[in-house]
Design an enzyme around this catalytic site. Structure first.
Site, mmCIF file in Angstrom:
data_model
loop_
_atom_site.group_PDB
_atom_site.id
_atom_site.type_symbol
_atom_site.label_atom_id
_atom_site.label_comp_id
_atom_site.label_asym_id
_atom_site.label_seq_id
_atom_site.Cartn_x
_atom_site.Cartn_y
_atom_site.Cartn_z
ATOM 1 N NE ARG A 24 -4.113 -0.742 0.505
ATOM 2 C CZ ARG A 24 -5.122 -1.136 1.269
ATOM 3 N NH1 ARG A 24 -5.023 -2.174 2.012
ATOM 4 N NH2 ARG A 24 -6.230 -0.492 1.316
ATOM 5 N NE ARG A 37 -9.423 8.534 -2.101
ATOM 6 C CZ ARG A 37 -10.622 8.970 -1.804
ATOM 7 N NH1 ARG A 37 -10.922 10.244 -1.960
ATOM 8 N NH2 ARG A 37 -11.539 8.122 -1.365
ATOM 9 C CG ASP A 74 -9.084 -2.222 -3.710
ATOM 10 O OD1 ASP A 74 -8.440 -1.619 -2.841
ATOM 11 O OD2 ASP A 74 -9.865 -3.159 -3.446
#
Ligand code: CP3
Length: 337
Positions: A24, A37, A74
């Site tokens: 991550r 984002r 993801d």
């Protein structure tokens, strides 16, 4: 392209410090990630935008010069490719699946949903220095089934009950996941991934019989499916929380080249007993704490792994509250600079 991480995954001992990356590693502890984002509008919007996904894949490499980049996506994109809707609020939100019968089987439909991942890999590989590895990934069937059946935080209750009450129906779900995950990983290699990691975040706490049937066998099938098409494919497995006996079984039966171990496993035991390359296993909270706790934890890992083929990583994903300065300190400690 055969940089430090790939040569270690092939079993060679590096002369100098071990290769280093963090699970991550692209994420909310980085201000530049939060900015991109926002630009994407949402987490899933970011996953679906190859240009921005490539950008956040590269951000931690620019900042910390890690030895590997992991493509931004993801594990739950595979669930979407199978036609089961996923949304993200604080965490992932899925309606509880009770039968695999309606899941999408058409590879063209999978490809359509997963295409941004391959485009992000294809954009990223040439932007990355040749000696850096580009890692693709997927969730393991068990962990994906846990999310599809109702979530993981309550000891994976829904998935485990399904597995006990309707063995054949649950096996069908696992089989469908094996097919889609195998294909997804093959497509990632074809798009430019140098290695892949299979995340089995909920592999812990399972009775041995369930571990064998729903963790070991599906992972072995995926490794086999990939190597049928791509014989030399470099594959890391992460059966988080598996425990010592089941880690040994996973190591000997799945065919993975490397195993990522969680912080509960003594590193000296892992490098002695597993017989694969070992990756891990700094406690993400030691990285949040920093200072002497971080120094001691890093030293212990480096001492236990000296002259072994080993990849430095965290024992689980980096936490959003991690100070950036602590990550810099980690890089200094591992590289001895
Ligand atoms: O490692 C990387 O930097 C690559 C990107 C990556 C993400 N998720 C981005 C992400 C990877 C490899 C994953 C894997 C993943 N996703 C796992 C397996 C590893 C693990 O941590 O156990 C799991 C279980 C998931 C499912 C998932 N995705 C959860 C439970 C959550 C919410 C909790 C959380 O950590 O935020 C996500 C969201 C998610 N995936 C974020 C990121 C950067 C945060 C989303 C945001 O930007 O708000």
């Amino acid at each position: 392209m055969f940089g430090l991480l790939l040569s270690v995954l092939a079993g060679k001992n590096p002369e100098g410090p071990p290769p280093l990356w963090m699970m991550r590693q692209a994420g909310r502890y980085l201000p530049e990630y939060r900015k991109t984002r926002e630009q994407a509008g949402s987490f899933l919007g970011l996953c679906a935008n190859p240009e921005l996904a490539s950008e956040v894949t590269l951000q931690p490499i620019r900042r910390f010069d890690f030895d590997a980049a992991i493509v931004f996506s993801d594990i739950l994109t595979v669930v979407m490719a199978l036609g089961h809707p996923v949304s993200f609020d604080e965490g992932p939100k899925l309606s509880a699946l009770t039968s695999a019968a309606g899941l999408e089987r058409d590879r063209g439909c999978w490809r359509q949903v997963l295409e941004p991942v391959y485009q992000a890999l294809a954009l990223t590989r040439p932007r990355l220095a040749p000696e850096k590895a580009l890692i693709g990934f997927a969730g393991a069937p068990w962990t994906l089934a846990v999310y599809m059946a109702g979530g993981g935080n309550d000891e994976q209750k829904a998935a485990r009950l399904w597995a006990y009450r309707d063995r054949d129906g649950f096996q069908l779900l696992i089989d469908r996941l094996v097919d889609c995950v195998s294909q997804h990983l093959i497509w990632q290699f074809e798009a430019g991934a140098d290695a892949v990691q299979i995340f089995d975040s909920w592999a812990g706490g399972l009775p041995p019989e369930l571990f064998e049937r729903f963790v070991v066998q599906p992972t072995a099938a995926i490794v086999h499916n990939i190597r049928t098409v791509l014989p030399g494919a470099a594959i890391i497995g992460f059966p988080r929380g598996a425990g010592l006996v089941q880690l040994e079984r996973y190591a000997s039966a799945t065919g993975v080249d490397g195993i990522s171990i969680d912080p509960s496993v003594a590193m000296a035991w892992a490098v002695e007993r597993l017989g694969t390359v070992v990756q891990g296993n700094l406690d993400p909270l030691a990285l949040v704490a920093g200072g002497a706790a971080l120094q001691d934890a890093v030293n212990d890992i480096l001492t236990a792994t000296r002259s072994k083929p080993f990849i430095f990583n965290l024992g689980h994903g980096i936490l959003p509250t991690t100070p950036i300065e602590h990550v810099r300190e980690l890089v200094r400690l591992v590289r001895g600079a």
